[in-house]
Scaffold this motif. Structure first.
Motif, mmCIF file in Angstrom:
data_model
loop_
_atom_site.group_PDB
_atom_site.id
_atom_site.type_symbol
_atom_site.label_atom_id
_atom_site.label_comp_id
_atom_site.label_asym_id
_atom_site.label_seq_id
_atom_site.Cartn_x
_atom_site.Cartn_y
_atom_site.Cartn_z
ATOM 1 N N ARG A 6 0.844 -1.203 0.000
ATOM 2 C CA ARG A 6 0.000 0.000 0.000
ATOM 3 C C ARG A 6 0.872 1.242 0.000
ATOM 4 O O ARG A 6 1.995 1.228 0.497
ATOM 5 C CB ARG A 6 -0.928 0.031 1.226
ATOM 6 C CG ARG A 6 -2.009 -1.043 1.216
ATOM 7 C CD ARG A 6 -2.949 -0.911 2.399
ATOM 8 N NE ARG A 6 -3.927 -1.981 2.435
ATOM 9 C CZ ARG A 6 -5.106 -1.958 1.825
ATOM 10 N NH1 ARG A 6 -5.454 -0.863 1.144
ATOM 11 N NH2 ARG A 6 -5.931 -2.975 1.889
ATOM 12 N N THR A 7 0.318 2.307 -0.571
ATOM 13 C CA THR A 7 0.964 3.602 -0.460
ATOM 14 C C THR A 7 0.699 4.162 0.936
ATOM 15 O O THR A 7 -0.060 3.592 1.721
ATOM 16 C CB THR A 7 0.401 4.578 -1.507
ATOM 17 O OG1 THR A 7 -0.968 4.877 -1.188
ATOM 18 C CG2 THR A 7 0.471 3.994 -2.905
ATOM 19 N N TRP A 8 1.289 5.320 1.225
ATOM 20 C CA TRP A 8 1.083 5.941 2.539
ATOM 21 C C TRP A 8 -0.350 6.406 2.726
ATOM 22 O O TRP A 8 -0.804 6.591 3.857
ATOM 23 C CB TRP A 8 2.064 7.079 2.746
ATOM 24 C CG TRP A 8 3.402 6.556 3.148
ATOM 25 C CD1 TRP A 8 4.501 6.414 2.357
ATOM 26 C CD2 TRP A 8 3.767 6.053 4.432
ATOM 27 N NE1 TRP A 8 5.536 5.852 3.053
ATOM 28 C CE2 TRP A 8 5.120 5.630 4.354
ATOM 29 C CE3 TRP A 8 3.110 5.917 5.648
ATOM 30 C CZ2 TRP A 8 5.810 5.080 5.422
ATOM 31 C CZ3 TRP A 8 3.790 5.379 6.727
ATOM 32 C CH2 TRP A 8 5.114 4.972 6.611
ATOM 33 N N LEU A 9 -1.098 6.587 1.645
ATOM 34 C CA LEU A 9 -2.514 6.924 1.767
ATOM 35 C C LEU A 9 -3.400 5.683 1.833
ATOM 36 O O LEU A 9 -4.616 5.800 1.896
ATOM 37 C CB LEU A 9 -2.950 7.813 0.591
ATOM 38 C CG LEU A 9 -2.442 9.250 0.629
ATOM 39 C CD1 LEU A 9 -2.960 10.028 -0.579
ATOM 40 C CD2 LEU A 9 -2.859 9.948 1.917
ATOM 41 N N GLY A 10 -2.775 4.508 1.790
ATOM 42 C CA GLY A 10 -3.542 3.273 1.923
ATOM 43 C C GLY A 10 -4.031 2.676 0.621
ATOM 44 O O GLY A 10 -4.786 1.697 0.640
ATOM 45 N N THR A 11 -3.629 3.222 -0.509
ATOM 46 C CA THR A 11 -4.048 2.679 -1.798
ATOM 47 C C THR A 11 -3.301 1.382 -2.090
ATOM 48 O O THR A 11 -2.073 1.359 -2.078
ATOM 49 C CB THR A 11 -3.770 3.690 -2.924
ATOM 50 O OG1 THR A 11 -4.410 4.929 -2.609
ATOM 51 C CG2 THR A 11 -4.287 3.169 -4.256
#
Length: 282
Positions: free
Chosen positions: A196-201
């Motif tokens: 995941r990215t830091w935004l949760g994607t």
């Protein structure tokens, strides 16, 4: 060294690779077999919300309405793997069937990723679609000089997802781009589940990604195409053997047995689709 033939042993235990497309996809179970003809649905998170000002001061204000409901669809394809050998020395039919099934189990994610990226089996949707919104300045064609750095590319995809979709989307990337994402601190190490990215994607790392852009061309050297879509749904059937038994698979003329393990797929996603070319040279 002893003068003897080598001992035939079992191969090492192998598990399919992690963090690929299967790790980010929902896999709904359908009871209606007509999904094999393709599916369509009305997405829930594609219609934007709107606001109005203080209705006490302006009680008759007209609220903005969006006309119509979007419809997305996905078409079917079949993935297969095989086991082809000479029958002498392979007397156990169960072993032949097991080998065919294992070849599919270990190879199907790569084959599905190739198909979903390129659309080469006539399937829709697919990532390298000319209709994808290209986030590099100027649109297509995109040259190496137009590639964003990794941080800028992820930022462009995340911004597009947040601005155009009411839920959590998916970022699709060639596996070779993942170390660069990590190098530039664009990935969060998961306790479980997908990258995941830091935004949760969620991020899908494609094992066999041809790195083709919406222009149908391979990315220039030192660059990679990344895509963003809505959440991905994979519908797939049970594995079936073709032919279904050893008698049908055996060619008496050549003493060969050829058996395929096959599975039907329909892969689709919600209503948005963007692409960005990024630099992967550290």
């Amino acid at each position: 060294m002893p003068n003897c033939a080598p001992l035939y042993v079992q191969p090492p235990t192998v598990e399919p690779y992690r963090y690929g497309l299967f790790s980010v996809a929902q896999m709904p179970a359908e009871t209606d077999p007509h999904w094999r003809c393709g599916v369509e649905w009305e997405p829930l998170a594609c219609i934007p919300a709107h606001g109005v000002g203080d209705q006490c001061d302006n009680p008759g204000v007209q609220k903005e309405l969006d006309d119509g409901v979007p419809l997305v669809s996905a078409t079917p394809f079949v993935i297969h793997a095989n086991y082809l050998c000479r029958l002498p020395g392979r007397p156990d039919p169960a072993e032949i069937e097991r080998r065919a099934r294992e070849a599919l189990r270990l190879g199907e994610q790569r084959a599905v990723e190739q198909t979903v990226w390129t659309g080469e089996l006539g399937n829709t949707p697919f990532l390298a679609d000319p209709a994808a919104v290209v986030l590099n300045d100027g649109g297509l064609p995109v040259a190496a000089a137009d590639a964003l750095n990794m941080t800028g590319g992820i930022a462009a995809l995340e911004s597009y997802l947040r601005a155009n979709y009411g839920g959590t989307g998916v970022i699709h990337a060639p596996a070779g781009a993942i170390p660069v994402m990590a190098r530039y601190h664009q990935l969060r190490e998961p306790d479980s589940g997908p990258l995941r990215t830091w935004l949760g994607t969620p991020v899908a790392a494609y094992g066999v990604a041809p790195n083709i852009g919406p222009d149908g061309l391979p990315a220039p050297d030192g660059t990679a195409w990344l895509y963003a879509t809505g959440p991905v749904a994979i519908r797939r059937g049970d594995v079936f053997l073709n032919p279904p038994n050893l008698a049908g698979a055996f060619n008496r003329t050549t003493n060969e047995v050829a058996m395929l393990a096959e599975r039907e797929y329909v892969v689709g996603w919600d209503c948005l689709h963007a692409a960005v070319l990024v630099n992967i040279n550290c």
